[in-house]
Design an enzyme around this catalytic site. Sequence first.
Site, short mmCIF file in Angstrom:
data_model
loop_
_atom_site.label_atom_id
_atom_site.label_comp_id
_atom_site.label_asym_id
_atom_site.label_seq_id
_atom_site.Cartn_x
_atom_site.Cartn_y
_atom_site.Cartn_z
N TYR A 63 -2.02 1.78 0.41
CA TYR A 63 -2.50 0.81 0.54
C TYR A 63 -3.80 0.63 -1.09
O TYR A 63 -4.20 -0.06 -1.68
CB TYR A 63 -3.39 0.19 0.94
CG TYR A 63 -2.60 -0.36 1.98
CD1 TYR A 63 -1.24 -1.19 2.33
CD2 TYR A 63 -2.62 0.54 3.70
CE1 TYR A 63 -0.84 -0.94 3.22
CE2 TYR A 63 -1.65 0.61 4.73
CZ TYR A 63 -0.54 -0.59 4.42
OH TYR A 63 -0.07 -0.65 5.25
N HIS A 75 3.37 -7.45 -1.47
CA HIS A 75 3.29 -6.05 -0.20
C HIS A 75 1.99 -5.16 -1.88
O HIS A 75 2.65 -4.56 -2.14
CB HIS A 75 3.59 -5.83 0.25
CG HIS A 75 4.08 -7.00 0.63
ND1 HIS A 75 3.84 -7.17 2.01
CD2 HIS A 75 5.33 -7.80 1.12
CE1 HIS A 75 4.49 -7.87 2.73
NE2 HIS A 75 5.22 -8.74 2.29
C1 DQA Z 1 1.43 -5.12 3.82
C2 DQA Z 1 2.35 -3.87 4.74
C3 DQA Z 1 2.78 -4.24 5.62
O1 DQA Z 1 3.64 -3.54 6.71
C4 DQA Z 1 1.79 -3.88 6.65
O2 DQA Z 1 1.50 -4.76 7.57
C5 DQA Z 1 0.50 -4.70 5.84
C6 DQA Z 1 0.07 -4.43 4.50
C7 DQA Z 1 1.33 -4.46 2.09
O3 DQA Z 1 -0.05 -5.56 1.91
O4 DQA Z 1 1.61 -2.78 2.03
O5 DQA Z 1 -0.64 -5.02 6.60
O6 DQA Z 1 2.05 -6.39 3.69
#
Ligand code: DQA
Length: 143
Positions: free
Chosen positions: A22, A99
């Site tokens: 992230y 994402h």
């Molecule tokens: C997300 C990916 C999702 O699978 C996950 O549940 C998230 C973040 C991303 O930004 O990579 O909370 O949306």
Amino acid sequence: MRVAVLNGVNLDVLHRRDPALYGGLSLQELEGRIEAWARELELQAECRQTNSEGEYVTWCHDALDWAGGVIANPGAWSHYSYAIRDALELFDAPLVEVHLSDITQRERWRRQSVLEDIAAERVIGKGPDGYRQALEFLAQGRA
Ligand code: DQA
């Protein structure tokens, strides 16, 4: 042009989540970057985050009246919430799905998104920079 940036569930604790996936920023830092990138592109980003699905839907409804573009990262809701899909589908304004992590390379249940066929653009696995790419996409399409 005003852009609604709607982050969903668990993105408030971004700084506590796996930095390899992230990016290690806090939500506040991420939103600060998004707002600065938007200004460079002569856009106005309005960032919101919630852990409540109903609130997310209500914010979509609110933004119908003013958003010229929408950037949505609904977090885990992306994988199963038809309520959020229905709310985002109401926009005539272009929708960019973002994402931070590459959901196509993670667990099987993350590989599907209920937004994939309503998004004008998808930016996946580019970390925080993905939001900049989403803003650039909206800036290019601006009337
Ligand atoms: C997300 C990916 C999702 O699978 C996950 O549940 C998230 C973040 C991303 O930004 O990579 O909370 O949306």
